[in-house]
Write a protein that holds these residues in place. Sequence first.
Motif, PDB file in Angstrom:
ATOM      1  N   TYR A   1       0.842  -1.204   0.000  1.00  0.00           N
ATOM      2  CA  TYR A   1       0.000   0.000   0.000  1.00  0.00           C
ATOM      3  C   TYR A   1       0.874   1.251   0.000  1.00  0.00           C
ATOM      4  O   TYR A   1       0.633   2.190  -0.763  1.00  0.00           O
ATOM      5  CB  TYR A   1      -0.936   0.013   1.215  1.00  0.00           C
ATOM      6  CG  TYR A   1      -1.937  -1.112   1.203  1.00  0.00           C
ATOM      7  CD1 TYR A   1      -3.096  -1.027   0.437  1.00  0.00           C
ATOM      8  CD2 TYR A   1      -1.724  -2.270   1.942  1.00  0.00           C
ATOM      9  CE1 TYR A   1      -4.021  -2.061   0.414  1.00  0.00           C
ATOM     10  CE2 TYR A   1      -2.639  -3.311   1.930  1.00  0.00           C
ATOM     11  CZ  TYR A   1      -3.784  -3.202   1.164  1.00  0.00           C
ATOM     12  OH  TYR A   1      -4.692  -4.230   1.136  1.00  0.00           O
TER      13      TYR A   1
ATOM     14  N   GLN B   1       2.618   2.056  -3.259  1.00  0.00           N
ATOM     15  CA  GLN B   1       1.770   2.588  -4.328  1.00  0.00           C
ATOM     16  C   GLN B   1       1.075   3.899  -3.951  1.00  0.00           C
ATOM     17  O   GLN B   1       0.323   4.450  -4.748  1.00  0.00           O
ATOM     18  CB  GLN B   1       0.682   1.567  -4.675  1.00  0.00           C
ATOM     19  CG  GLN B   1       1.228   0.289  -5.288  1.00  0.00           C
ATOM     20  CD  GLN B   1       0.118  -0.726  -5.498  1.00  0.00           C
ATOM     21  OE1 GLN B   1      -0.842  -0.477  -6.219  1.00  0.00           O
ATOM     22  NE2 GLN B   1       0.220  -1.853  -4.826  1.00  0.00           N
TER      23      GLN B   1
ATOM     24  N   LYS C   1      -1.251   4.100  -1.699  1.00  0.00           N
ATOM     25  CA  LYS C   1      -2.659   3.817  -1.360  1.00  0.00           C
ATOM     26  C   LYS C   1      -2.826   3.734   0.151  1.00  0.00           C
ATOM     27  O   LYS C   1      -1.850   3.490   0.871  1.00  0.00           O
ATOM     28  CB  LYS C   1      -3.060   2.464  -1.947  1.00  0.00           C
ATOM     29  CG  LYS C   1      -3.147   2.452  -3.449  1.00  0.00           C
ATOM     30  CD  LYS C   1      -3.643   1.090  -3.907  1.00  0.00           C
ATOM     31  CE  LYS C   1      -3.744   1.036  -5.410  1.00  0.00           C
ATOM     32  NZ  LYS C   1      -3.852  -0.357  -5.884  1.00  0.00           N
ATOM     33  N   LEU C   2      -4.057   3.864   0.611  1.00  0.00           N
ATOM     34  CA  LEU C   2      -4.294   3.749   2.050  1.00  0.00           C
ATOM     35  C   LEU C   2      -4.275   2.290   2.479  1.00  0.00           C
ATOM     36  O   LEU C   2      -4.824   1.419   1.798  1.00  0.00           O
ATOM     37  CB  LEU C   2      -5.657   4.347   2.423  1.00  0.00           C
ATOM     38  CG  LEU C   2      -5.829   5.850   2.218  1.00  0.00           C
ATOM     39  CD1 LEU C   2      -7.182   6.298   2.774  1.00  0.00           C
ATOM     40  CD2 LEU C   2      -4.699   6.649   2.870  1.00  0.00           C
TER      41      LEU C   2
ATOM     42  N   THR D   1      -9.722   8.596   6.887  1.00  0.00           N
ATOM     43  CA  THR D   1     -11.035   8.305   6.288  1.00  0.00           C
ATOM     44  C   THR D   1     -12.090   8.620   7.354  1.00  0.00           C
ATOM     45  O   THR D   1     -11.777   8.659   8.551  1.00  0.00           O
ATOM     46  CB  THR D   1     -11.192   6.807   5.913  1.00  0.00           C
ATOM     47  OG1 THR D   1     -11.117   6.028   7.125  1.00  0.00           O
ATOM     48  CG2 THR D   1     -10.112   6.342   4.945  1.00  0.00           C
TER      49      THR D   1
ATOM     50  N   ASP E   1       8.099   6.707  -1.776  1.00  0.00           N
ATOM     51  CA  ASP E   1       6.832   7.323  -2.178  1.00  0.00           C
ATOM     52  C   ASP E   1       6.944   8.840  -2.325  1.00  0.00           C
ATOM     53  O   ASP E   1       6.025   9.496  -2.798  1.00  0.00           O
ATOM     54  CB  ASP E   1       5.690   6.926  -1.221  1.00  0.00           C
ATOM     55  CG  ASP E   1       5.900   7.391   0.217  1.00  0.00           C
ATOM     56  OD1 ASP E   1       7.035   7.757   0.581  1.00  0.00           O
ATOM     57  OD2 ASP E   1       4.918   7.371   0.987  1.00  0.00           O
TER      58      ASP E   1
ATOM     59  N   ASN F   1      -0.598  10.185  -7.015  1.00  0.00           N
ATOM     60  CA  ASN F   1      -1.570   9.225  -6.488  1.00  0.00           C
ATOM     61  C   ASN F   1      -1.930   9.546  -5.039  1.00  0.00           C
ATOM     62  O   ASN F   1      -3.104   9.530  -4.650  1.00  0.00           O
ATOM     63  CB  ASN F   1      -0.992   7.797  -6.592  1.00  0.00           C
ATOM     64  CG  ASN F   1      -2.082   6.760  -6.456  1.00  0.00           C
ATOM     65  OD1 ASN F   1      -3.239   7.045  -6.739  1.00  0.00           O
ATOM     66  ND2 ASN F   1      -1.725   5.576  -6.012  1.00  0.00           N
ATOM     67  N   ARG F   2      -0.916   9.890  -4.233  1.00  0.00           N
ATOM     68  CA  ARG F   2      -1.180  10.203  -2.816  1.00  0.00           C
ATOM     69  C   ARG F   2      -2.040  11.464  -2.696  1.00  0.00           C
ATOM     70  O   ARG F   2      -2.920  11.540  -1.835  1.00  0.00           O
ATOM     71  CB  ARG F   2       0.141  10.378  -2.062  1.00  0.00           C
ATOM     72  CG  ARG F   2       0.849   9.037  -1.847  1.00  0.00           C
ATOM     73  CD  ARG F   2       2.317   9.220  -1.569  1.00  0.00           C
ATOM     74  NE  ARG F   2       2.583   9.906  -0.327  1.00  0.00           N
ATOM     75  CZ  ARG F   2       3.721  10.574  -0.077  1.00  0.00           C
ATOM     76  NH1 ARG F   2       4.664  10.643  -0.990  1.00  0.00           N
ATOM     77  NH2 ARG F   2       3.888  11.166   1.077  1.00  0.00           N
TER      78      ARG F   2
ATOM     79  N   VAL G   1      -5.580  10.454  -3.653  1.00  0.00           N
ATOM     80  CA  VAL G   1      -6.199   9.708  -2.545  1.00  0.00           C
ATOM     81  C   VAL G   1      -6.608  10.685  -1.429  1.00  0.00           C
ATOM     82  O   VAL G   1      -7.685  10.565  -0.832  1.00  0.00           O
ATOM     83  CB  VAL G   1      -5.230   8.623  -1.991  1.00  0.00           C
ATOM     84  CG1 VAL G   1      -5.703   8.073  -0.657  1.00  0.00           C
ATOM     85  CG2 VAL G   1      -5.064   7.497  -3.009  1.00  0.00           C
TER      86      VAL G   1
ATOM     87  N   LYS H   1      -9.828  12.436  -2.495  1.00  0.00           N
ATOM     88  CA  LYS H   1     -10.999  11.567  -2.572  1.00  0.00           C
ATOM     89  C   LYS H   1     -11.401  11.011  -1.201  1.00  0.00           C
ATOM     90  O   LYS H   1     -12.567  11.060  -0.820  1.00  0.00           O
ATOM     91  CB  LYS H   1     -10.673  10.412  -3.530  1.00  0.00           C
ATOM     92  CG  LYS H   1     -11.836   9.498  -3.808  1.00  0.00           C
ATOM     93  CD  LYS H   1     -11.577   8.685  -5.081  1.00  0.00           C
ATOM     94  CE  LYS H   1     -12.655   7.660  -5.302  1.00  0.00           C
ATOM     95  NZ  LYS H   1     -12.402   6.393  -4.612  1.00  0.00           N
ATOM     96  N   GLU H   2     -10.425  10.489  -0.457  1.00  0.00           N
ATOM     97  CA  GLU H   2     -10.776   9.734   0.749  1.00  0.00           C
ATOM     98  C   GLU H   2     -10.536  10.493   2.048  1.00  0.00           C
ATOM     99  O   GLU H   2     -11.216  10.272   3.045  1.00  0.00           O
ATOM    100  CB  GLU H   2      -9.988   8.423   0.785  1.00  0.00           C
ATOM    101  CG  GLU H   2     -10.312   7.549  -0.424  1.00  0.00           C
ATOM    102  CD  GLU H   2      -9.591   6.208  -0.385  1.00  0.00           C
ATOM    103  OE1 GLU H   2      -9.819   5.460   0.577  1.00  0.00           O
ATOM    104  OE2 GLU H   2      -8.810   5.942  -1.314  1.00  0.00           O
TER     105      GLU H   2
END
Length: 190
Positions: free
Chosen positions: A53, A56, A58-59, A90, A136, A145-146, A149, A152-153
């Motif tokens: 995670y 990439q 991602k969370l 989140t 990262d 990407n971070r 994210v 969005k989240e």
Amino acid sequence: MLNIVLFGPPGAGKGTQSERLINRYGLVHLSTGDIFRSNIKGQTDLGNLAKGYLDQGKLVPDSVTIDLLRAEVMKHQTAKGFIFDGFPRTNAQAEALDVFLESMNTGITVMLSLDVEEDELKSRLIKRAEVSGRADDADPKIIDNRIAVYHKETAPVKSFYEKQGKLISIQGMGSVDEITERLFVSIDAL
Ligand code: AMP
């Protein structure tokens, strides 16, 4: 207790400012990102799970992150308070944190949200990569990407605390010292 959520996108300065706040207010600094990274380094089960995670941008799944955070808080039973850095990311994490802190007869005092322009975030992350060695931070695609994210989240978590009347936005542009001073002023006025 003084429990602060220090909030903001990647590169906003949460880690740097947390260090200054813990010194002044005697708080415990809990950074979920730091905890994941030290587990990855130590090749623990948690680290092996989290690695993909983080690599990439991602969370890490909520269930894993929430359990981890609870365990870390429980290690500091006599703390005067906490700075949560990189958590909650989140709404589900924010809700779980409220329930958990309530069970300890405490709660979040304030969310301090660092506002930083996107170009500035990217240049800070690229600069940080030179010293942090964080993969990262070094790859512009993962940085993008971070940040995506985050929008969005994670950004919705701001409204979560705003509805509770706990959100204070802090101008996160300028020198590290200037931003620290703004944080001190806001906390001292609580
Ligand atoms: P940070 O050091 O806060 O920038 O976090 C680095 C990475 O750790 C993030 O990109 C996520 O992969 C993971 N991470 C940190 N905190 C959380 C969280 N609260 N929820 C999910 N993933 C997280």
